[in-house]
Scaffold this motif. Structure first.
Motif, PDB file in Angstrom:
ATOM      1  N   PHE A  50       0.613  -0.861  -0.235  1.00 41.40           N
ATOM      2  CA  PHE A  50      -0.145  -0.369   0.405  1.00 41.40           C
ATOM      3  C   PHE A  50       1.094   1.360   0.096  1.00 41.40           C
ATOM      4  CE2 PHE A  50      -2.233  -3.490   1.404  1.00 41.40           C
ATOM      5  CZ  PHE A  50      -3.422  -3.730   1.382  1.00 41.40           C
ATOM      6  N   THR A  51       2.285   1.212   0.115  1.00 41.28           N
ATOM      7  CA  THR A  51       2.945   2.545   0.660  1.00 41.28           C
ATOM      8  C   THR A  51       4.536   2.284   0.313  1.00 41.28           C
ATOM      9  OG1 THR A  51       3.411   3.988   1.202  1.00 41.28           O
ATOM     10  CG2 THR A  51       2.226   2.819   3.091  1.00 41.28           C
ATOM     11  N   SER A  52       5.278   2.850   0.287  1.00 39.62           N
ATOM     12  CA  SER A  52       7.191   2.301  -0.608  1.00 39.62           C
ATOM     13  C   SER A  52       7.535   3.188   0.814  1.00 39.62           C
ATOM     14  CB  SER A  52       7.222   2.130  -1.785  1.00 39.62           C
ATOM     15  OG  SER A  52       7.067   3.740  -2.307  1.00 39.62           O
ATOM     16  N   ALA A  53       6.630   4.176   1.114  1.00 38.77           N
ATOM     17  CA  ALA A  53       7.253   5.339   1.999  1.00 38.77           C
ATOM     18  C   ALA A  53       7.246   4.583   3.787  1.00 38.77           C
ATOM     19  CB  ALA A  53       6.507   7.207   2.581  1.00 38.77           C
ATOM     20  N   ASP A  54       8.598   5.406   4.224  1.00 36.51           N
ATOM     21  CA  ASP A  54       8.982   5.169   5.246  1.00 36.51           C
ATOM     22  C   ASP A  54       7.840   6.269   6.693  1.00 36.51           C
ATOM     23  OD1 ASP A  54      10.138   4.727   8.075  1.00 36.51           O
ATOM     24  OD2 ASP A  54      11.598   4.452   6.987  1.00 36.51           O
ATOM     25  N   PRO A  55       7.164   5.518   7.331  1.00 40.08           N
ATOM     26  CA  PRO A  55       7.118   6.204   9.162  1.00 40.08           C
ATOM     27  C   PRO A  55       7.677   6.652   9.357  1.00 40.08           C
ATOM     28  CG  PRO A  55       5.956   4.535   9.002  1.00 40.08           C
ATOM     29  CD  PRO A  55       7.309   3.690   7.760  1.00 40.08           C
ATOM     30  N   ARG A  56       9.195   6.332   9.483  1.00 40.94           N
ATOM     31  CA  ARG A  56       9.872   6.796  10.760  1.00 40.94           C
ATOM     32  C   ARG A  56      11.011   7.636   9.650  1.00 40.94           C
ATOM     33  NH1 ARG A  56       8.825   1.823  12.616  1.00 40.94           N
ATOM     34  NH2 ARG A  56       8.381   2.229  14.564  1.00 40.94           N
ATOM     35  N   ALA A  57      10.974   8.113   8.182  1.00 46.12           N
ATOM     36  CA  ALA A  57      11.378   8.940   7.463  1.00 46.12           C
ATOM     37  C   ALA A  57      10.651  10.422   7.577  1.00 46.12           C
ATOM     38  CB  ALA A  57      11.899   8.481   6.735  1.00 46.12           C
ATOM     39  N   ASP A  59      10.805  14.909   8.033  1.00 45.33           N
ATOM     40  CA  ASP A  59      11.661  16.263   7.301  1.00 45.33           C
ATOM     41  C   ASP A  59      10.598  16.897   8.269  1.00 45.33           C
ATOM     42  OD1 ASP A  59      12.523  18.366   6.512  1.00 45.33           O
ATOM     43  OD2 ASP A  59      11.803  17.755   4.566  1.00 45.33           O
ATOM     44  N   ILE A  60      11.232  17.748   9.486  1.00 41.76           N
ATOM     45  CA  ILE A  60      11.042  17.995  10.532  1.00 41.76           C
ATOM     46  C   ILE A  60      10.462  19.939  10.421  1.00 41.76           C
ATOM     47  CG2 ILE A  60      12.659  19.584  11.546  1.00 41.76           C
ATOM     48  CD1 ILE A  60      10.142  18.500  13.731  1.00 41.76           C
ATOM     49  N   SER A  61      11.359  20.060   8.761  1.00 45.73           N
ATOM     50  CA  SER A  61      10.873  21.294   8.054  1.00 45.73           C
ATOM     51  C   SER A  61       9.025  21.255   7.280  1.00 45.73           C
ATOM     52  CB  SER A  61      11.649  21.550   6.936  1.00 45.73           C
ATOM     53  OG  SER A  61      12.061  20.530   6.230  1.00 45.73           O
ATOM     54  N   ALA A  62       9.258  19.865   7.499  1.00 44.69           N
ATOM     55  CA  ALA A  62       7.863  20.305   6.512  1.00 44.69           C
ATOM     56  C   ALA A  62       6.712  19.652   7.528  1.00 44.69           C
ATOM     57  CB  ALA A  62       7.549  18.791   5.320  1.00 44.69           C
ATOM     58  N   SER A  63       6.682  20.303   8.863  1.00 39.14           N
ATOM     59  CA  SER A  63       5.746  20.424   9.818  1.00 39.14           C
ATOM     60  C   SER A  63       4.461  21.099   9.929  1.00 39.14           C
ATOM     61  CB  SER A  63       6.256  20.386  11.243  1.00 39.14           C
ATOM     62  OG  SER A  63       5.536  20.331  12.613  1.00 39.14           O
ATOM     63  N   GLN A  75       1.457  15.986   6.248  1.00 36.99           N
ATOM     64  CA  GLN A  75       2.627  14.905   6.838  1.00 36.99           C
ATOM     65  C   GLN A  75       2.349  15.973   8.635  1.00 36.99           C
ATOM     66  OE1 GLN A  75       5.107  16.657   3.763  1.00 36.99           O
ATOM     67  NE2 GLN A  75       7.152  15.633   4.672  1.00 36.99           N
ATOM     68  N   ASP A  76       2.378  15.218   9.855  1.00 35.53           N
ATOM     69  CA  ASP A  76       2.174  15.699  10.919  1.00 35.53           C
ATOM     70  C   ASP A  76       3.462  16.316  11.644  1.00 35.53           C
ATOM     71  OD1 ASP A  76       4.752  13.881  12.177  1.00 35.53           O
ATOM     72  OD2 ASP A  76       3.905  11.672  12.326  1.00 35.53           O
ATOM     73  N   LEU A  77       3.073  16.365  12.544  1.00 36.58           N
ATOM     74  CA  LEU A  77       4.172  17.557  13.759  1.00 36.58           C
ATOM     75  C   LEU A  77       5.419  17.415  13.108  1.00 36.58           C
ATOM     76  CD1 LEU A  77       1.665  18.363  16.674  1.00 36.58           C
ATOM     77  CD2 LEU A  77       1.713  19.059  14.316  1.00 36.58           C
ATOM     78  N   GLN A  78       6.230  15.941  13.154  1.00 36.98           N
ATOM     79  CA  GLN A  78       7.724  15.481  13.441  1.00 36.98           C
ATOM     80  C   GLN A  78       8.260  15.881  11.732  1.00 36.98           C
ATOM     81  OE1 GLN A  78       5.717  13.877  15.583  1.00 36.98           O
ATOM     82  NE2 GLN A  78       6.170  15.374  17.360  1.00 36.98           N
ATOM     83  N   GLY A  79       6.842  16.380  10.899  1.00 35.50           N
ATOM     84  CA  GLY A  79       7.100  15.592   9.785  1.00 35.50           C
ATOM     85  C   GLY A  79       7.101  14.166   8.896  1.00 35.50           C
ATOM     86  N   CYS A  80       6.543  13.383   9.564  1.00 31.92           N
ATOM     87  CA  CYS A  80       6.192  12.011   8.609  1.00 31.92           C
ATOM     88  C   CYS A  80       5.243  12.380   8.684  1.00 31.92           C
ATOM     89  CB  CYS A  80       6.238  11.034  10.237  1.00 31.92           C
ATOM     90  SG  CYS A  80       7.409  11.204  11.361  1.00 31.92           S
TER      91      CYS A  80
END
Length: 293
Positions: A50-57, A59-63, A75-80
């Motif tokens: 369903f996804t190839s993205a890593d949920p723990r990768a 980017d705090i700049s994209a919070s 993206q969530d508060l941590q940029g995940c």
């Protein structure tokens, strides 16, 4: 005479099972939640489909960034990536519900079968034991126990919730076993000298477990909600685990500024619980002869 009774019982049991299948297979409310749950289960088992993205990768700049290319849920508060977290969070949330219900069902079948089949002093002792556990409020008891645990994993949370989930199922098992133990085919099996274990496994439990399994489906949904509630309160799973409850707990502080961080995991949680409750209701009506049309 006893052989004839047993053969007749087998035929009646087959007819009853066909009646249940004939009832559920023509109901949209059986196939629709079943399809939803199948997709969610596949998501929990093989999230890479369903996804190839890593949920723990992260980017705090994209919070708290809303939906964007490559991040359909934002993206969530941590940029995940919220979508990746929702997909990978299905495993923990569903695991707690299924493992807890399985443990509770094993305990309930053991306690309820002994109490219902043996009766007498065994029934009295086990009934009082069940009353003791029923005396503890479900969530309050789980909060007290979980608050004393240092490490909380899927297994430990499941065990704690199972401790407070089995009494209701045990009472139902006891009731259905008591209704079955005096049936003609059970008495015929006793007259033929069958051992107690064979009578229980071949005649009593197969003819009394249906309603319990239907209610167990409802229990899975209730446990998933309970886990999410406890995690939301900071008493359930903890990071680095990924679950819908953890996502809701993290998102609640910034809901007004970033509603997408809470809405999407809440939607998946609601769809799962609603599907389980709907499926459980259909199965409960199907195993009840008065519910068949």
């Amino acid at each position: 005479m006893t052989d004839a009774v047993l053969l007749q019982t087998v035929d009646e049991d087959v007819i009853a099972r066909r009646g249940v299948w004939a009832t559920v297979r023509r109901r949209v409310l059986f196939w629709l939640p079943l399809a939803v749950l199948a997709v969610l289960l596949l998501m929990a088992l093989v999230p890479q489909l369903f996804t190839s993205a890593d949920p723990r990768a992260c980017d705090i700049s994209a919070s708290a960034r809303p939906s964007s290319p490559g991040h359909p849920f934002g993206q969530d508060l941590q940029g995940c990536d919220v979508y990746a977290s929702v997909v990978h969070g299905a495993r923990a949330s569903l695991s707690v519900g299924l493992v807890c219900t399985l443990i509770a069902l094993v305990i309930a079948v053991g306690v309820g079968t002994i109490a219902g089949y043996v009766g007498g002093w065994a029934d009295s002792i086990l009934a009082r034991l069940t009353d003791v556990f029923l005396g503890f409020p479900f969530l309050l008891g789980a909060i007290v126990v979980l608050n004393s645990l240092g490490k909380r994993s899927v297994l430990s949370v499941s065990l704690v919730l199972a401790v407070f989930s089995w009494p209701t199922l045990a009472r139902m098992v006891r009731t259905t076993v008591r209704a079955t133990r005096d049936a003609e085919y059970v008495q015929a099996a006793k007259a033929m000298g069958f051992p107690t274990t064979r009578i229980l496994t071949h005649y009593v439990l197969p003819n009394s477990i249906g309603p319990v399994l239907a209610v167990a489906t409802l229990t899975v949904g209730g446990v998933i909600v309970a886990e999410s509630t406890l995690t939301f309160l900071g008493l359930g799973l903890r990071a680095p685990s990924i679950s819908w409850g953890l996502q809701l707990a993290t998102a609640q502080s910034r809901f007004q500024q970033a509603p997408h961080t809470l809405i999407y995991p809440a939607m998946f949680l609601a769809a799962t619980v609603l599907s389980l409750i709907t499926l459980g209701d259909v199965l409960r009506d199907a195993v009840n002869p008065k519910g068949r049309s």
